[in-house]
Design a protein around this motif. Structure first.
Motif, mmCIF file in Angstrom:
data_model
loop_
_atom_site.group_PDB
_atom_site.id
_atom_site.type_symbol
_atom_site.label_atom_id
_atom_site.label_comp_id
_atom_site.label_asym_id
_atom_site.label_seq_id
_atom_site.Cartn_x
_atom_site.Cartn_y
_atom_site.Cartn_z
ATOM 1 N N GLY A 50 -12.724 -25.837 60.075
ATOM 2 C CA GLY A 50 -13.403 -27.123 59.888
ATOM 3 C C GLY A 50 -14.912 -26.929 59.836
ATOM 4 O O GLY A 50 -15.606 -27.512 59.000
ATOM 5 N N ALA A 63 -5.552 -29.090 56.639
ATOM 6 C CA ALA A 63 -6.967 -29.457 56.746
ATOM 7 C C ALA A 63 -7.605 -29.421 55.363
ATOM 8 O O ALA A 63 -8.371 -30.307 54.986
ATOM 9 N N ILE A 118 -12.499 -35.792 57.425
ATOM 10 C CA ILE A 118 -12.208 -34.435 57.913
ATOM 11 C C ILE A 118 -12.753 -34.234 59.332
ATOM 12 O O ILE A 118 -12.149 -33.547 60.158
ATOM 13 N N ASP A 119 -13.866 -34.892 59.650
ATOM 14 C CA ASP A 119 -14.443 -34.769 60.993
ATOM 15 C C ASP A 119 -13.510 -35.391 62.029
ATOM 16 O O ASP A 119 -13.408 -34.944 63.168
ATOM 17 N N PHE A 144 -16.025 -27.178 56.024
ATOM 18 C CA PHE A 144 -16.419 -28.568 55.791
ATOM 19 C C PHE A 144 -17.675 -28.967 56.564
ATOM 20 O O PHE A 144 -18.097 -30.101 56.473
ATOM 21 N N ILE A 183 -8.416 -23.428 63.523
ATOM 22 C CA ILE A 183 -8.566 -24.716 62.839
ATOM 23 C C ILE A 183 -9.997 -25.214 62.997
ATOM 24 O O ILE A 183 -10.637 -25.672 62.048
ATOM 25 N N ILE A 196 -9.849 -33.013 62.187
ATOM 26 C CA ILE A 196 -9.737 -31.687 62.833
ATOM 27 C C ILE A 196 -9.202 -31.805 64.266
ATOM 28 O O ILE A 196 -8.289 -31.071 64.666
ATOM 29 N N VAL A 219 -17.891 -29.427 59.734
ATOM 30 C CA VAL A 219 -17.532 -30.370 60.802
ATOM 31 C C VAL A 219 -18.439 -30.102 62.018
ATOM 32 O O VAL A 219 -18.610 -28.948 62.404
ATOM 33 N N GLY A 264 -8.676 -32.744 53.807
ATOM 34 C CA GLY A 264 -10.145 -32.756 53.788
ATOM 35 C C GLY A 264 -10.657 -33.076 52.400
ATOM 36 O O GLY A 264 -11.568 -33.894 52.227
#
Lengths: 326, 346
Positions: B221, B35, B152-153, B225, B217, B156, B227, B39
């Motif tokens: 995320g 990730a 990245i969205d 990030f 995970i 995940i 997410v 990412g």
């Protein structure tokens, strides 16, 4: 209080006309067990003796409910696998050939696992003490020696206080000391708990030392049944003379030993000669004179008591060790 | 089902896993590293300028026009025609330009979006240099880097699916086959433990072990990030649980007959490979050719990643998410049923 001690009535195992045929597509069927009749009484240590591939393991695994019989009657503790499987499993203990338990569990944890599967069961401490693994209680399975693993396997088989214990080649590959210590565990189970033991082995010495009765099995058939002493006595010869010399078999077949009294049976093969005799001190002088006359140069000559090995040789004409099936 | 038996087996399976540190790394460490790397690789950062090769026998005016009027959206290098062609093939540049400023010649790979983009940028620079009214003067360009629209969205949900697939295939499939090849299954089969009890305890413990990594995970995320989770958390957790059980069922199915680690590895690859490629883990599978769409749609991985993204990114309505969940449940139930029928203890 052990359940095994109250026992039940009737034999521990009854097999009648047992047959097991393995069929694989495209190959001829293999008859592993070919009409076996057997009754194991409660409280005895019973040995199935024979070379690899003789059908010992197949017979035992049918008794354990792991394999189905092709034909014949199978009664375990008076019950039938068809209807009473769970009941039978609760009352027998099993150690299979080459099983590997969970590698990362300790001796104590593995005993706890198996104790957890039976109700009632022995305590973990009791199981460990039975097989004298106290010092290894916290050692993981992966780090145990072969002998320790075998002892642990027997401990797990005893977890549910079984009335009947199956041990498939429990001492194969063990050193003599580990073997004897396992024999002690097995005897103690019979003597103190009144349990019944069915074991397979290809060690004649093991059968002779440990078993009350043995059945000698070859090619899926019973070729002899009785106590080790009875089987040996059945040969009528108390002693064996073994000799080795170059080309000895051919010389003997040529008549070198004709006319010597007291030789009951002989097997000759290559350089080796195997004689069953009643009294070595009576027979030996004659044999030695005969060899000398014929110019046979002996490399070795030994005499010993007759063993179960000789029973096997007598019955099959083969040594036990080289009798394995392809 | 007797609690005493379930407890004994569950405890053993859990301990066996936790005492295998490398397995713990592969279930937790690996997806997080993935990730992180992916990412960043596809995430932050400014758009790179297009790289363009200008053939060295082109007039100086061509190079000057590109340099001065591309607004730094293009970096141009001069090279020989042969070098330029090579650079294009190797992907070192996106476009090769030659010819006159008024009649430029473009060499490009039509399959590469970067090439088309570079062509538009160079054309625009040349138009401006030639005094043309700015073709894009009236347009407004708004770069997208809001949470919810980044790679990245998207990723995940895929990483979670991949992790659950691995837990089913290796955590269950491979482990069951190892127990069979070590004859441990037969050893357990001759105890009064009922077979259903063993399978229930085994699945229960593996499900317990499989659930935390997806949550890790997801948390990673969200915290690393940003997410988003636009939809219902309850639905999200429910879908993760359903995915865990479905892939567990598939794992049990691949393990139902195999006797050796080699043969189960083959089955695992057979199931895993298509799901990695077509299941929408790393990239969207919506635009795969029509020919493979039935396969893509039938895959539990597609159902799982679609459902997860539907909930997280709010891109699906509840009806579509429910359809995914039902699809997943059907595959899971069929796998369990088949596995129980086929399961070999010997």
């Amino acid at each position: 209080m052990s359940r095994a001690a109250h026992g039940g009535r009737g034999p521990a195992i009854r097999l009648a006309g047992l047959r097991k045929v393995y069929t694989t597509r495209g190959r001829p069927p293999v008859v592993a067990v070919d009409g076996l009749d057997l009754t194991v009484e409660r409280g005895e240590i019973f040995g199935l003796l024979g070379p690899n591939g003789a059908g010992k393991t197949t017979t035992v695994e049918i008794c354990e409910g792991l394999l189905d019989a092709t034909e014949g009657v199978v009664e375990v503790l008076g019950m039938d696998w068809g209807g009473d499987a769970e009941q039978i499993r609760a009352r027998i203990g099993v150690s299979l050939q080459d099983t590997r338990l969970f590698e990362k569990q300790t001796v104590a944890e593995l005993c706890a696992l198996f104790a957890g599967l039976y109700e009632p069961s022995r305590s973990v401490e009791e199981l460990i003490a039975l097989v004298q693994l106290e010092e290894k209680a916290d050692t993981r399975y992966a780090h145990l020696s072969g002998g320790q693993r075998q002892r642990l396997a027997v401990a797990t088989a005893l977890a549910g206080r079984p009335e009947l214990l199956f041990l498939d080649e429990p001492t194969t590959g063990l050193d003599p000391q580990s073997r004897r210590s396992l024999w002690d565990v097995i005897r103690a189970y019979r003597d103190e708990d009144g349990g019944t033991v069915v074991l397979t082995t290809h060690y004649m010495e093991e059968a002779a030392q440990l078993c009350d009765r043995v059945m000698v099995v070859d090619h899926g058939r019973s070729i002899a049944l009785g106590s080790p002493a009875e089987l040996i006595a059945g040969l009528g010869a108390a002693h064996v003379v073994e000799a080795r010399a170059p080309g000895l078999a051919a010389r003997v077949d040529g008549g070198v030993l004709e006319g010597i009294e007291g030789i009951l049976e002989r097997h000759a093969n290559g350089d080796r000669l195997h004689l069953s005799v009643t009294a070595p001190h009576v027979v030996l002088p004659g044999i030695l004179r005969a060899f000398e006359r014929a110019g046979v140069e002996l490399e070795a000559l030994t005499t010993r008591h007759t063993s179960l090995e000789d029973v096997f040789v007598h019955l099959t004409g083969r040594q036990l060790r080289d009798g394995g099936e392809s | 089902m007797r609690p005493r038996v379930l407890r004994a087996v569950t405890r053993t399976v859990l301990l066996e896993h936790l005492r295998t540190p490398e397995a713990v790394f592969w279930t937790y460490g690996f997806p997080l590293v993935m990730a992180l790397v992916l990412g960043f690789a596809f995430g932050e950062g400014k758009a790179e300028p297009s790289r363009v090769a200008v053939v060295d026998d082109a007039p100086a005016a061509l190079i000057a026009a590109i340099d001065e009027h591309s607004e730094d959206r293009v970096t141009a290098q001069t090279m020989t025609a042969m070098e330029a062609r090579r650079a294009l093939t190797l992907g070192l540049v996106d476009l090769v330009v030659s010819g006159e400023p008024a009649r430029p010649v473009f060499d490009l790979d039509p399959m590469r979006t970067g090439s088309e983009l570079a062509r538009l940028q160079v054309e625009r620079a040349l138009l401006r240099a030639g005094g043309a009214v700015d073709p894009g003067a009236g347009s407004l360009i708004r770069p997208v880097d809001e949470p919810g629209d980044r790679y990245i969205d998207f990723l995940i949900a895929g990483l979670i699916g991949m992790n659950l697939l691995g837990a089913g295939m290796y955590g269950i499939g491979y482990n069951v086959v190892m127990m069979r090849s070590n004859k441990l299954l037969r050893r357990l089969a001759v105890t009064p433990m009922r077979r259903g009890e063993f399978l229930a305890a085994f699945l229960m413990s593996r499900t317990l072990l499989a659930l935390p990594p997806p949550l890790a995970i997801l948390a990673f995320g969200i915290f690393a990030f940003g997410v988003p989770v636009h939809g219902s958390w309850l639905a999200l957790l429910g879908l993760i649980l359903l995915g865990t059980l479905t892939f567990a069922g598939l794992g049990l199915l691949v393990a139902s007959r195999a006797r050796t680690s080699e043969s189960v590895s083959g089955w695992i690859n057979l199931v895993t490979m298509p799901m990695w490629l077509l299941g929408g883990i790393f990239f969207s599978n919506e635009r795969f050719p029509d020919l493979v769409q039935p396969l893509v749609r039938a895959m539990p991985m597609t159902q799982f990643t679609d459902g997860m993204r539907g909930i997280m990114l709010g891109s699906f309505d509840p009806g579509q998410i429910a359809t995914s969940a039902v699809g997943l449940a059907v595959v899971g139930l069929l796998s369990f049923a088949a596995a129980l029928r086929l399961f070999r203890w010997n």
